[in-house]
Design an enzyme around this catalytic site. Sequence first.
Site, short mmCIF file in Angstrom:
data_model
loop_
_atom_site.label_atom_id
_atom_site.label_comp_id
_atom_site.label_asym_id
_atom_site.label_seq_id
_atom_site.Cartn_x
_atom_site.Cartn_y
_atom_site.Cartn_z
N ARG A 1 39.38 48.23 -13.15
CA ARG A 1 39.28 47.54 -14.48
C ARG A 1 38.22 46.13 -14.36
NH1 ARG A 1 39.43 42.12 -15.82
NH2 ARG A 1 41.28 41.66 -14.35
N ASP A 2 38.49 45.47 -13.21
CA ASP A 2 37.49 44.02 -13.00
C ASP A 2 36.34 44.44 -12.58
OD1 ASP A 2 36.82 41.53 -13.11
OD2 ASP A 2 37.87 41.00 -11.44
N HIS B 1 42.79 35.56 -5.97
CA HIS B 1 41.67 36.52 -6.63
C HIS B 1 40.42 35.79 -6.35
CE1 HIS B 1 40.13 39.43 -9.71
NE2 HIS B 1 39.21 38.89 -9.45
N HIS C 1 36.35 35.60 -5.10
CA HIS C 1 34.97 36.19 -5.25
C HIS C 1 34.16 35.78 -4.19
CE1 HIS C 1 34.92 37.63 -9.67
NE2 HIS C 1 35.84 37.38 -9.22
N CYS D 1 32.21 38.93 -13.29
CA CYS D 1 32.77 38.63 -14.57
C CYS D 1 31.79 38.39 -15.72
CB CYS D 1 33.38 37.02 -14.53
SG CYS D 1 34.05 36.52 -15.89
N ASN E 1 33.81 40.74 -6.35
CA ASN E 1 35.30 40.60 -5.89
C ASN E 1 35.23 40.68 -4.52
OD1 ASN E 1 36.84 39.96 -8.31
ND2 ASN E 1 36.02 42.11 -8.94
#
Length: 313
Positions: A28-29, A221, A223, A254, A263
């Site tokens: 997804r991300d 989460h 980065h 993002c 990520n």
Amino acid sequence: MTTTRTLPMIVPAQDLPARVRVHEVGARDGLQNEKAVVPTGVKAEFIHRLAAAGLTTIEATSFVHPKWVPQLADAEDLFPRLADIDGVALPVLVPNERGLDRALALGARRIAVFGSATETFAARNLNRTVDESLAMFEPVVARAKADKVHVRGYLSMCFGDPWEGPVAVHQVVRVAKALMDLGCDELSLGDTIGVATPGHVQNLLSELNEEGVPTDTIGVHFHDTYGQALSNTLAALQHGVTTVDASAGGLGGCPYAKSATGNLATEDLVWMLEGLGIETGVDLDALTATSVWLAEQLGRPSPSRTVRALSVR
């Protein structure tokens, strides 16, 4: 010739969790930030491969309007293709009640809402103020909980914002607590532009605890913009956090914050955790092979250092 991997050598450290749940966000991300739209069949195979590698939580897709995230416009087509995956949680992102309707219609039992700790990002990402976005999430969470659906609350810009700069800890705590007060089962703290440092991480976690948000409901989460994702993860583990978000092959960023780089790579995370003797249930070699395969589909090498190192053995 295939050789048995003997590294990393396992040297446990004191006061760390025995097991960590990896919340895999690559499908997804990761893929939402690709310039080209990845075919639905490739996405489905990617998720199946991740499940076969031992990942037990794989964020599958997003039910955001296709206009905003065209890379995930195939959610209705993709999600049914995952019905044969057993014993794996497949959460999906929903922005509002319409997104919730779409997800529930396909049988989704885990959802996530995506909030912001800063006003500028809330305006750019959700076209609302922070408080207006919380009001939008309220009926989504309430309906989901009434249907016994698990809800994750994402909170972005927890450590810094590209437009507003440093973000005060009390500001993050206010919005985080508001999300949990809506009824979210867990909270994911997002270092969206990768500016966190270990002391900052531990300070935020301590403040959340003081305001009644328990550590066992918190995930992190990170980065890797400044190469700090693993050190920040270790700081969170030392505080007792046992849920860490990561993206296979280090995919993602993002789309609404151009300074956000990839990520934390799942392989890099698992390598560190293996070396610490922390269980994840993830087969690192199978995961690496999956990221190598996906990199071939995308036509470029994986940014994960561990993928690169293990794939040339």
